[in-house]
Structures are given as C-alpha cells and as structure tokens.
Design a protein around this motif. Structure first.
Motif, PDB file in Angstrom:
ATOM      1  N   LYS A  13      14.945  -1.679   6.297  1.00 16.58           N
ATOM      2  CA  LYS A  13      15.950  -1.705   5.211  1.00 16.58           C
ATOM      3  C   LYS A  13      15.524  -2.654   4.096  1.00 16.58           C
ATOM      4  N   LYS A  14      14.739  -3.676   4.451  1.00  8.60           N
ATOM      5  CA  LYS A  14      14.235  -4.618   3.440  1.00  8.60           C
ATOM      6  C   LYS A  14      13.137  -3.989   2.579  1.00  8.60           C
ATOM      7  N   CYS A  15      12.572  -2.916   3.032  1.00  3.35           N
ATOM      8  CA  CYS A  15      11.466  -2.250   2.339  1.00  3.35           C
ATOM      9  C   CYS A  15      11.959  -1.026   1.573  1.00  3.35           C
ATOM     10  N   ALA A  16      13.103  -0.488   2.015  1.00  5.13           N
ATOM     11  CA  ALA A  16      13.507   0.861   1.609  1.00  5.13           C
ATOM     12  C   ALA A  16      13.881   0.992   0.138  1.00  5.13           C
ATOM     13  N   ALA A  17      14.160  -0.131  -0.543  1.00  2.00           N
ATOM     14  CA  ALA A  17      14.433  -0.047  -1.984  1.00  2.00           C
ATOM     15  C   ALA A  17      13.188   0.422  -2.715  1.00  2.00           C
ATOM     16  N   CYS A  18      12.018   0.133  -2.153  1.00  2.00           N
ATOM     17  CA  CYS A  18      10.748   0.431  -2.830  1.00  2.00           C
ATOM     18  C   CYS A  18       9.903   1.470  -2.112  1.00  2.00           C
ATOM     19  N   HIS A  19      10.118   1.649  -0.805  1.00  2.00           N
ATOM     20  CA  HIS A  19       9.267   2.540  -0.005  1.00  2.00           C
ATOM     21  C   HIS A  19      10.088   3.559   0.764  1.00  2.00           C
ATOM     22  N   LYS A  20       9.610   4.801   0.767  1.00  2.00           N
ATOM     23  CA  LYS A  20      10.231   5.858   1.577  1.00  2.00           C
ATOM     24  C   LYS A  20       9.261   6.292   2.678  1.00  2.00           C
ATOM     25  N   GLY A  28       8.054   5.568  -5.044  1.00  3.60           N
ATOM     26  CA  GLY A  28       9.065   4.960  -5.904  1.00  3.60           C
ATOM     27  C   GLY A  28       8.424   3.753  -6.559  1.00  3.60           C
ATOM     28  N   THR A  29       9.115   2.627  -6.489  1.00  4.63           N
ATOM     29  CA  THR A  29       8.502   1.374  -6.945  1.00  4.63           C
ATOM     30  C   THR A  29       7.227   1.109  -6.153  1.00  4.63           C
ATOM     31  N   GLY A  30       7.247   1.438  -4.878  1.00  2.56           N
ATOM     32  CA  GLY A  30       6.065   1.339  -4.020  1.00  2.56           C
ATOM     33  C   GLY A  30       5.644   2.728  -3.560  1.00  2.56           C
ATOM     34  N   ALA A  41      -6.381   1.584   2.674  1.00  7.20           N
ATOM     35  CA  ALA A  41      -5.416   1.167   1.653  1.00  7.20           C
ATOM     36  C   ALA A  41      -5.640   1.923   0.353  1.00  7.20           C
ATOM     37  N   GLY A  42      -4.574   2.015  -0.437  1.00  6.06           N
ATOM     38  CA  GLY A  42      -4.698   2.482  -1.813  1.00  6.06           C
ATOM     39  C   GLY A  42      -4.952   3.962  -1.983  1.00  6.06           C
ATOM     40  N   LYS A  43      -4.521   4.780  -1.021  1.00  2.00           N
ATOM     41  CA  LYS A  43      -4.900   6.205  -1.044  1.00  2.00           C
ATOM     42  C   LYS A  43      -3.751   7.171  -1.312  1.00  2.00           C
ATOM     43  N   LYS A  48       0.281   4.522  -8.756  1.00  2.00           N
ATOM     44  CA  LYS A  48      -0.577   3.655  -9.569  1.00  2.00           C
ATOM     45  C   LYS A  48      -0.604   2.246  -8.970  1.00  2.00           C
ATOM     46  N   TYR A  49      -1.631   1.969  -8.190  1.00  2.00           N
ATOM     47  CA  TYR A  49      -1.772   0.664  -7.524  1.00  2.00           C
ATOM     48  C   TYR A  49      -2.244  -0.393  -8.521  1.00  2.00           C
ATOM     49  N   SER A  50      -2.053  -1.653  -8.144  1.00  2.00           N
ATOM     50  CA  SER A  50      -2.588  -2.763  -8.935  1.00  2.00           C
ATOM     51  C   SER A  50      -4.115  -2.799  -8.793  1.00  2.00           C
ATOM     52  N   LYS A  51      -4.764  -3.399  -9.769  1.00  4.33           N
ATOM     53  CA  LYS A  51      -6.232  -3.550  -9.690  1.00  4.33           C
ATOM     54  C   LYS A  51      -6.670  -4.344  -8.465  1.00  4.33           C
ATOM     55  N   VAL A  62      -8.483  -1.507   5.487  1.00  5.91           N
ATOM     56  CA  VAL A  62      -7.786  -0.495   6.285  1.00  5.91           C
ATOM     57  C   VAL A  62      -6.515  -1.147   6.821  1.00  5.91           C
ATOM     58  N   TRP A  63      -5.420  -0.404   6.764  1.00  2.00           N
ATOM     59  CA  TRP A  63      -4.140  -0.968   7.237  1.00  2.00           C
ATOM     60  C   TRP A  63      -4.029  -0.870   8.759  1.00  2.00           C
ATOM     61  N   ASP A  64      -4.858  -1.647   9.447  1.00  2.00           N
ATOM     62  CA  ASP A  64      -4.683  -1.785  10.892  1.00  2.00           C
ATOM     63  C   ASP A  64      -3.589  -2.833  11.119  1.00  2.00           C
ATOM     64  N   LEU A  71      -0.500  -8.792   5.265  1.00  2.00           N
ATOM     65  CA  LEU A  71       0.215  -8.348   4.062  1.00  2.00           C
ATOM     66  C   LEU A  71       1.687  -8.726   4.151  1.00  2.00           C
ATOM     67  N   LEU A  72       2.296  -8.377   5.288  1.00  2.00           N
ATOM     68  CA  LEU A  72       3.754  -8.497   5.382  1.00  2.00           C
ATOM     69  C   LEU A  72       4.215  -9.938   5.553  1.00  2.00           C
ATOM     70  N   GLU A  73       3.350 -10.807   6.029  1.00  2.00           N
ATOM     71  CA  GLU A  73       3.733 -12.217   6.147  1.00  2.00           C
ATOM     72  C   GLU A  73       3.867 -12.833   4.758  1.00  2.00           C
ATOM     73  N   GLY A  81      -2.239 -11.117  -7.021  1.00  2.00           N
ATOM     74  CA  GLY A  81      -1.997 -10.235  -8.168  1.00  2.00           C
ATOM     75  C   GLY A  81      -1.378  -8.896  -7.797  1.00  2.00           C
ATOM     76  N   THR A  82      -0.957  -8.735  -6.537  1.00  2.00           N
ATOM     77  CA  THR A  82      -0.319  -7.469  -6.148  1.00  2.00           C
ATOM     78  C   THR A  82       0.977  -7.270  -6.917  1.00  2.00           C
ATOM     79  N   LYS A  83       1.329  -6.002  -7.111  1.00  2.00           N
ATOM     80  CA  LYS A  83       2.635  -5.746  -7.724  1.00  2.00           C
ATOM     81  C   LYS A  83       3.728  -5.521  -6.675  1.00  2.00           C
ATOM     82  N   MET A  84       3.412  -5.775  -5.419  1.00  2.00           N
ATOM     83  CA  MET A  84       4.464  -5.737  -4.389  1.00  2.00           C
ATOM     84  C   MET A  84       5.244  -7.050  -4.442  1.00  2.00           C
ATOM     85  N   SER A  85       6.427  -6.995  -5.077  1.00  2.00           N
ATOM     86  CA  SER A  85       7.260  -8.192  -5.254  1.00  2.00           C
ATOM     87  C   SER A  85       8.186  -8.343  -4.061  1.00  2.00           C
ATOM     88  N   PHE A  86       7.658  -8.941  -3.021  1.00  2.00           N
ATOM     89  CA  PHE A  86       8.416  -9.081  -1.772  1.00  2.00           C
ATOM     90  C   PHE A  86       7.988 -10.404  -1.149  1.00  2.00           C
TER      91      PHE A  86
HETATM   92  C1  HEM Z   1       2.386  -1.675  -1.241  1.00  2.00           C
HETATM   93  C2  HEM Z   1       4.575  -2.132   3.065  1.00  2.00           C
HETATM   94  C3  HEM Z   1       8.414  -4.148   0.861  1.00  2.00           C
HETATM   95  C4  HEM Z   1       6.628  -2.692  -3.393  1.00  2.00           C
HETATM   96  C5  HEM Z   1       2.614  -1.683   0.127  1.00  2.00           C
HETATM   97  C6  HEM Z   1       1.660  -1.298   1.133  1.00  2.00           C
HETATM   98  C7  HEM Z   1       2.271  -1.431   2.335  1.00  2.00           C
HETATM   99  C8  HEM Z   1       3.616  -1.898   2.095  1.00  2.00           C
HETATM  100  C9  HEM Z   1       1.692  -1.131   3.714  1.00  2.00           C
HETATM  101  C10 HEM Z   1       0.237  -0.793   0.879  1.00  2.00           C
HETATM  102  C11 HEM Z   1       0.288   0.728   0.796  1.00  2.00           C
HETATM  103  C12 HEM Z   1      -1.004   1.447   0.477  1.00  2.00           C
HETATM  104  O1  HEM Z   1      -2.093   0.837   0.480  1.00  2.00           O
HETATM  105  O2  HEM Z   1      -0.924   2.656   0.233  1.00  2.00           O
HETATM  106  C13 HEM Z   1       5.812  -2.719   2.842  1.00  2.00           C
HETATM  107  C14 HEM Z   1       6.765  -3.059   3.895  1.00  2.00           C
HETATM  108  C15 HEM Z   1       7.807  -3.689   3.280  1.00  2.00           C
HETATM  109  C16 HEM Z   1       7.553  -3.673   1.850  1.00  2.00           C
HETATM  110  C17 HEM Z   1       6.578  -2.727   5.380  1.00  2.00           C
HETATM  111  C18 HEM Z   1       9.018  -4.351   3.917  1.00  2.00           C
HETATM  112  C19 HEM Z   1       8.851  -5.166   5.019  1.00  2.00           C
HETATM  113  C20 HEM Z   1       8.303  -3.879  -0.487  1.00  2.00           C
HETATM  114  C21 HEM Z   1       9.325  -4.139  -1.480  1.00  2.00           C
HETATM  115  C22 HEM Z   1       8.804  -3.730  -2.685  1.00  2.00           C
HETATM  116  C23 HEM Z   1       7.470  -3.216  -2.437  1.00  2.00           C
HETATM  117  C24 HEM Z   1      10.711  -4.713  -1.201  1.00  2.00           C
HETATM  118  C25 HEM Z   1       9.440  -3.762  -4.068  1.00  2.00           C
HETATM  119  C26 HEM Z   1      10.207  -4.818  -4.466  1.00  2.00           C
HETATM  120  C27 HEM Z   1       5.310  -2.339  -3.191  1.00  2.00           C
HETATM  121  C28 HEM Z   1       4.379  -2.017  -4.267  1.00  2.00           C
HETATM  122  C29 HEM Z   1       3.149  -1.753  -3.632  1.00  2.00           C
HETATM  123  C30 HEM Z   1       3.353  -1.895  -2.198  1.00  2.00           C
HETATM  124  C31 HEM Z   1       4.685  -1.985  -5.760  1.00  2.00           C
HETATM  125  C32 HEM Z   1       1.809  -1.483  -4.329  1.00  2.00           C
HETATM  126  C33 HEM Z   1       1.122  -2.846  -4.442  1.00  2.00           C
HETATM  127  C34 HEM Z   1      -0.084  -2.913  -5.363  1.00  2.00           C
HETATM  128  O3  HEM Z   1      -0.501  -1.897  -5.923  1.00  2.00           O
HETATM  129  O4  HEM Z   1      -0.591  -4.050  -5.504  1.00  2.00           O
HETATM  130  N1  HEM Z   1       3.791  -2.054   0.736  1.00  2.00           N
HETATM  131  N2  HEM Z   1       6.335  -3.090   1.636  1.00  2.00           N
HETATM  132  N3  HEM Z   1       7.195  -3.329  -1.095  1.00  2.00           N
HETATM  133  N4  HEM Z   1       4.664  -2.254  -1.975  1.00  2.00           N
HETATM  134 FE1  HEM Z   1       5.465  -2.729  -0.198  1.00  2.00          FE
END
Ligand code: HEM
Length: 107
Positions: A13-20, A28-30, A41-43, A48-51, A62-64, A71-73, A81-86
């Motif tokens: 649920k903490k991820c679901a705002a950005c990931h489906k 979505g956002t992610g 990763a990045g596939k 549009k991933y960050s540089k 590889v996401w082992d 990543l998640l810690e 510089g990731t755009k994952m704002s978490f």
């Molecule tokens: C990327 C997992 C929370 C936004 C990723 C990736 C993973 C991941 C595995 C890499 C995917 C890939 O290489 O294809 C998770 C999990 C979360 C979480 C398990 C919760 C525990 C969030 C939240 C946001 C977010 C809350 C938005 C506020 C993104 C974005 C990327 C990303 C934008 C791309 C990062 C980049 O290009 O640098 N996430 N995420 N994630 N996530 Fe999350």
C-alpha cells in the motif's frame, strides 16, 4: 510462505500510489512492477527512467533479493539521483514481505 505474501500485500500500500501490479498493470509515477523480481533493472516498456537508474542497469543491475533490499531500505542512497521519491522501508521484515509479494507477479 502465504503469511509473508499477505503481509507484503499490506506493505505494498506504501508503493501503490506510484506502482501497479497484476493483470493489466500500467505505468504511473513509477513503472509497473510485474516481472521485476529476478529481472534486469530499467526494462519496463514506455517508462522514462532516471539517468542514474539507466546507468546502473547498463552496468548489469538485476533486481535479485539483495538488490531489492538495498533499493527499498534507502532508494536515494542506493541510486544517487533516482526519481523514486520514497523514504524507504526501515524494517527488514517489511522489505522481505513486499519482495515476497512482488515475487508472486514474476516468473
Ligand atoms: C522504481 C519498487 C515505492 C516511484 C522502482 C523500482 C522498483 C521499485 C523495484 C525499479 C523498477 C525497474 O527497474 O523497472 C518500489 C516498492 C515501493 C516503491 C516495492 C514500496 C515499498 C515508490 C513510491 C514512489 C515510487 C512511493 C513514488 C512516490 C518510483 C519511480 C521509479 C521507481 C519514479 C523509477 C526510478 C528511476 O527511474 O530512477 N520502484 N517502489 N516508488 N519507483 Fe518505486
């Protein structure tokens, strides 16, 4: 481990705002997270991933389980510089649970 997967569904649920995940999951956002566990990763098509993420992907990230724990810690420490704002999941058990949940959407 059905209990771990059920716990992971709650943590997600903490991820679901950005990931489906699941059938028909869209970016979505992610990026959508089907087939992420155990895969490079990045596939995800159309996202549009960050540089910095793409640079690590090119170096062979590889996401082992270990990489996902890192990543998640602390996303911003693992990928500078990731755009994952978490802020991250501080509890090891929460990370393990959400990884187990994500594994159910991966082959
Ligand atoms: C990327 C997992 C929370 C936004 C990723 C990736 C993973 C991941 C595995 C890499 C995917 C890939 O290489 O294809 C998770 C999990 C979360 C979480 C398990 C919760 C525990 C969030 C939240 C946001 C977010 C809350 C938005 C506020 C993104 C974005 C990327 C990303 C934008 C791309 C990062 C980049 O290009 O640098 N996430 N995420 N994630 N996530 Fe999350």
């Amino acid at each position: 481990h059905p209990e771990l997967i059920a716990a992971g569904e709650k943590v997600f649920k903490k991820c679901a705002a950005c990931h489906k995940v699941g059938e028909g999951a869209k970016n979505g956002t992610g990026p959508m997270l089907n087939n992420v566990v155990g895969h490079p990763a990045g596939k995800v098509e159309g996202f549009k991933y960050s540089k910095p993420l793409l640079a690590m992907a090119e170096e062979g990230l590889v996401w082992d389980e270990a990489a996902l724990h890192h990543l998640l810690e602390n996303p911003k420490a693992f990928i500078k510089g990731t755009k994952m704002s978490f802020a991250g999941l501080k509890k090891e058990e929460d990370r393990a649970a959400v990884i187990a949940y994500l594994s159910t959407f991966a082959q």
